[in-house]
Structures are given as structure tokens and as C-alpha cells.
Design an enzyme around this catalytic site. Structure first.
Site, mmCIF file in Angstrom:
data_model
loop_
_atom_site.group_PDB
_atom_site.id
_atom_site.type_symbol
_atom_site.label_atom_id
_atom_site.label_comp_id
_atom_site.label_asym_id
_atom_site.label_seq_id
_atom_site.Cartn_x
_atom_site.Cartn_y
_atom_site.Cartn_z
ATOM 1 N N CYS A 116 51.121 91.935 118.796
ATOM 2 C CA CYS A 116 49.872 91.166 118.888
ATOM 3 C C CYS A 116 49.727 90.419 120.213
ATOM 4 C CB CYS A 116 49.768 90.190 117.717
ATOM 5 S SG CYS A 116 49.654 91.060 116.152
ATOM 6 N N HIS A 256 44.389 84.985 119.535
ATOM 7 C CA HIS A 256 44.659 86.172 118.718
ATOM 8 C C HIS A 256 44.148 85.897 117.304
ATOM 9 C CE1 HIS A 256 46.529 89.479 116.783
ATOM 10 N NE2 HIS A 256 47.438 88.754 116.154
ATOM 11 N N ASN A 286 42.720 91.609 111.765
ATOM 12 C CA ASN A 286 43.690 91.594 112.858
ATOM 13 C C ASN A 286 43.782 93.007 113.456
ATOM 14 O OD1 ASN A 286 45.921 91.449 114.509
ATOM 15 N ND2 ASN A 286 47.227 90.397 113.028
HETATM 16 O O1 UT7 Z 1 49.533 89.026 114.000
HETATM 17 C C1 UT7 Z 1 50.917 89.186 113.866
HETATM 18 C C2 UT7 Z 1 51.553 87.970 113.317
HETATM 19 N N1 UT7 Z 1 51.200 87.816 111.953
HETATM 20 C C3 UT7 Z 1 50.700 86.666 111.493
HETATM 21 O O2 UT7 Z 1 50.495 85.767 112.261
HETATM 22 C C4 UT7 Z 1 50.473 86.556 110.012
HETATM 23 C C5 UT7 Z 1 51.122 85.325 109.482
HETATM 24 N N2 UT7 Z 1 51.048 85.165 108.049
HETATM 25 C C6 UT7 Z 1 49.897 84.975 107.362
HETATM 26 O O3 UT7 Z 1 48.834 85.017 107.917
HETATM 27 C C7 UT7 Z 1 49.991 84.594 105.908
HETATM 28 O O4 UT7 Z 1 51.331 84.321 105.586
HETATM 29 C C8 UT7 Z 1 49.446 85.654 104.929
HETATM 30 C C9 UT7 Z 1 47.938 85.722 105.036
HETATM 31 C C10 UT7 Z 1 50.057 87.008 105.253
HETATM 32 C C11 UT7 Z 1 49.783 85.264 103.498
HETATM 33 O O5 UT7 Z 1 49.273 83.978 103.194
HETATM 34 P P1 UT7 Z 1 50.206 82.856 102.536
HETATM 35 O O6 UT7 Z 1 49.350 81.701 102.304
HETATM 36 O O7 UT7 Z 1 51.400 82.704 103.441
HETATM 37 O O8 UT7 Z 1 50.568 83.523 101.162
HETATM 38 P P2 UT7 Z 1 52.025 83.855 100.589
HETATM 39 O O9 UT7 Z 1 52.572 85.064 101.267
HETATM 40 O O10 UT7 Z 1 52.838 82.621 100.597
HETATM 41 O O11 UT7 Z 1 51.632 84.226 99.103
HETATM 42 C C12 UT7 Z 1 51.114 83.281 98.180
HETATM 43 C C13 UT7 Z 1 50.845 83.975 96.863
HETATM 44 C C14 UT7 Z 1 52.013 84.804 96.379
HETATM 45 O O12 UT7 Z 1 52.092 84.688 94.976
HETATM 46 P P3 UT7 Z 1 53.138 83.689 94.281
HETATM 47 O O13 UT7 Z 1 54.476 84.140 94.754
HETATM 48 O O14 UT7 Z 1 52.752 82.328 94.782
HETATM 49 O O15 UT7 Z 1 52.866 83.916 92.832
HETATM 50 C C15 UT7 Z 1 51.654 86.207 96.766
HETATM 51 O O16 UT7 Z 1 52.251 87.169 95.926
HETATM 52 O O17 UT7 Z 1 49.758 84.875 97.007
HETATM 53 C C16 UT7 Z 1 50.153 86.185 96.563
HETATM 54 N N3 UT7 Z 1 49.466 87.188 97.369
HETATM 55 C C17 UT7 Z 1 48.232 87.626 97.083
HETATM 56 N N4 UT7 Z 1 47.351 87.333 96.094
HETATM 57 C C18 UT7 Z 1 46.158 87.951 96.110
HETATM 58 C C19 UT7 Z 1 49.899 87.809 98.491
HETATM 59 N N5 UT7 Z 1 48.963 88.652 98.941
HETATM 60 C C20 UT7 Z 1 47.915 88.566 98.089
HETATM 61 C C21 UT7 Z 1 46.651 89.189 98.045
HETATM 62 N N6 UT7 Z 1 45.816 88.849 97.040
HETATM 63 N N7 UT7 Z 1 46.259 90.095 98.960
#
Ligand code: UT7
Length: 329
Positions: A116, A256, A286
């Protein structure tokens, strides 16, 4: 003759027609529009459809439009650098293929992989060729077909990415409105948090690697998020400080587009109001190396000559960085 700098003298972009909405993703994995929008800021993304269509097609469309709008003839181009982690093929490079498609012959061309942050790395690399004095016109492209590596059964990642390309023309300039300062960094601490394991020389594609899903993009989103929020803001603040810039001096932050919350945290740390931040994540998601040039393309009409603009990115590797430039036109 004074010092030679590199000025961005044109910008263009391309996104494919197909719109993949959150609603459509709801039919593919267990997710919902509200979750995606509130956690990421994304509503839809563009997908390149069609057999044999890859990043070279995306890049070619962006560069073709750039040559046309800047009135640049193919034979005037000294070099073309393409930032991508989804190259058209192993080799020839995607940059080479873009040149071939557009009749750019005899110019140097190569790909650069910094995920990225790829566009920032490529912009600095291109600028250095110009500063060295031998090259006058260099095209820097960011092109990624993320849909080729995303696992559309994995709700953690498939909601995040889209396909696209953006390109800028860099030209030698003795004026003030040039790329002024750059910080680019990397740290392999991210190698276990965001990667594609297979398809390279360690795990060349076999039936087994395909079954194991080694050809798919993996990300530990929560961990990457923590590093991204801190590193992108740190480096943007650092480049402001060493150039004596306050939030008010900055006309636009061009970040980004990985997550709306990371963008807001960066703007907040820089004391830049959100109305001076380019955001198109809601439309394109992204697009990896393409996010920053796509923003430059969409905001080109708003930028004024001499505007102080800060670019900032964070991505796989980890890689991250920030560029301070003065808009040239
Ligand atoms: O560009 C390259 C670098 N990448 C980045 O900068 C991305 C960085 N990370 C992020 O943007 C975020 O971490 C994400 C958008 C990928 C995820 O958001 P988050 O707020 O960190 O969510 P999480 O991974 O902590 O997940 C929270 C909950 C989980 O459920 P439990 O364990 O709390 O029951 C996940 O299983 O949300 C669940 N979850 C979803 N629910 C509905 C994960 N993906 C989804 C989804 N829909 N698509």
C-alpha cells in the site's frame, strides 16, 4: 543552472465499470452493509472483470489518459515505474507491458513492490531519477487488481479491496512547486500479519498450495490496524515538523485509503480538518498502490498551484511513508 527538482505536471486514473456493493457482498459472506460502513467507511468498490484482464490493463488505461491530457508523446517518456503487488504476470514487468501497450519504446521500465506504500516508494524513486539530471519525463503508476488475490469466502478481507490504477507525470523543474521532502520506511515485523504465502519461489503453485489457500491475501486486521494508525500519523507529523508546517499550512492531506478510521486518526494527529482530506474510500475501497494517485486525480480540480500537500501511506511489509509536495499547476 539551479537545483533540479521533480514536479507532478499531470495526473490521471482509471477504475473498472463493475461496482461490487456491500449488498452484493452480503450474498457472498456473512456480513452486512452497516458493519462494513461503520468499521471501514466503504460502500462499494470496482472490480475488473474478464478473462486475461490484469493490472497491465488498469495501468494502461490510466497512462493512456495521462499521455492524452498532458499532450505527451510516447517517445518523450524517459521511464515508467509501476507500483503493484498484483503484477500482470511474473515477468515481463507490468511496467514493461504498459509501455508496450502504449508504444513507449526504449524507455526504462520496472515494477516496484511496496504494497500500500508502493506509490510513495515509486514517486520517490522516479523523483530521484529526475533529480540526478539525466531524465526529464517519468511516469509513475500505481495499479492493483486486488480482486485477483482476495478470497471471496473470507469476510475479514473480501470487503476491503477494489481494483484500480492511477498515474502521474513527473517532470524536471527548477521551480519551487516540486516534491519537497520524503520519508519512506519499512519493518519486517509485519511479515506474519499481512501477506500472500504462495505463488512465489518458496511455495510455487501446486494443487496442494491452492487447496491450502496460499495464493490468497491474508491479514490480521486488528493487529495491522494498530500499527497503521500509529505509523501513518507518526510519519506525517514528522514530515510536517521538519518542514515547519502546521495543520493550517496544509491545503490537502492525501492519505492511503485502507480504513476511514485510520484516515481520521491521521488527520487528527496532524491537526488537519477533515474538509482538507481527500477521501474516496466509500466508492473504491482499498486499491493498494492506486489509492493515492486516484485521490490526486479526483481532487486535481481543487488543488491550486503552490498548495502544500502531504501524502501518507501504510501497508504490507510493513512499509510506510509520507511525502510533502507543492502542487505545480
Ligand atoms: O492497506 C493495508 C493495511 N491494512 C490496513 O490498514 C487495514 C487495517 N485493519 C482494519 O482496517 C480493520 O482491522 C478491519 C476493517 C480489517 C477490521 O475491523 P476491526 O474493527 O479491527 O474488526 P475486528 O477484526 O476486530 O473484528 C471485530 C468483529 C469480529 O467478531 P468477534 O470476534 O468480535 O465476534 C469479527 O469476526 O467483527 C467480525 N467481523 C465481521 N463482521 C461482519 C470481521 N469481519 C466482518 C465482516 N462483517 N465483514
Amino acid at each position: 543552472m539551479g537545483n533540479i527538482g521533480a514536479a507532478i505536471t499531470g495526473v490521471s486514473g482509471y477504475v473498472p465499470d463493475y461496482v461490487l456493493t456491500n449488498r452484493e457482498l452480503e450474498q457472498m459472506v456473512e456480513t452486512n452493509d452497516e458493519w462494513i460502513r461503520s468499521r471501514t467507511g466503504i460502500s462499494e468498490r470496482r472490480i475488473l472483470k474478464g478473462e486475461g484482464m490484469g493490472s497491465a490493463y488498469l495501468g494502461t488505461q490510466a497512462v493512456k489518459a495521462l499521455l492524452e491530457k498532458t499532450g505527451t508523446r510516447p517517445e518523450e517518456v524517459d521511464g515508467l515505474i509501476c507500483a503493484t503487488i498484483t503484477p500482470e504476470m511474473f515477468f515481463p514487468s507490468t511496467a514493461n507491458l504498459i509501455c508496450d501497450n502504449l508504444g513507449i519504446r526504449g524507455a526504462f521500465s520496472f515494477d516496484l513492490a511496496a504494497a500500500c506504500s508502493g506509490f510513495l516508494y515509486a514517486l520517490e524513486t522516479g523523483s530521484n531519477f529526475i533529480r540526478a539530471g539525466n531524465q526529464k519525463k517519468i511516469i509513475v503508476v500505481g495499479a492493483d487488481k486486488m480482486s485477483s488475490i482476495v478470497n471471496y469466502n473470507d469476510r475479514n478481507t473480501c470487503i476491503l479491496f477494489g481494483d484500480g490504477a492511477g498515474a502521474v507525470l513527473l517532470e524536471a523543474s527548477e521551480g519551487e512547486n516540486i516534491i519537497k521532502d520524503t520519508i519512506i520506511r519499512s519493518d519486517g515485523v509485519g511479515k506474519d500479519l499481512i501477506y500472500i504465502k504462495g505463488g512465489g519461489s518458496a511455495y510455487p503453485p501446486t494443487h496442494e498450495t491452492i487447496e491450502l489457500g496460499y495464493h490468497h491475501f491474508f491479514q490480521d486486521g486488528r493487529s495491522v490496524f494498530k500499527y497503521a494508525v500509529k505509523s501513518m500519523a507518526d510519519v506525517a507529523v514528522e514530515i510536517m515538523k521538519r518542514n515547519n508546517l502546521s495543520g493550517e499550512d496544509i491545503a490537502y492531506l492525501v492519505p492511503h485509503q485502507a480504513n476511514m478510521r485510520i484516515i481520521e486518526a491521521t488527520a487528527n494527529r496532524m491537526a488537519v480538518n477533515m474538509d482538507k482530506v481527500t477521501v474516496n474510500i466509500q466508492k473504491y475501497g482499498n486499491t493498494t498502490a492506486a489509492t493515492i494517485p486516484l485521490c490526486l486525480w479526483e481532487w486535481e480540480d481543487k488543488f491550486k498551484k503552490g498548495d502544500n500537500i502531504i501524502l501518507a501511506a501504510f501497508g504490507g511489509g510493513f512499509t510506510w511513508g509520507s511525502i510533502y509536495l507543492k502542487w505545480a499547476y
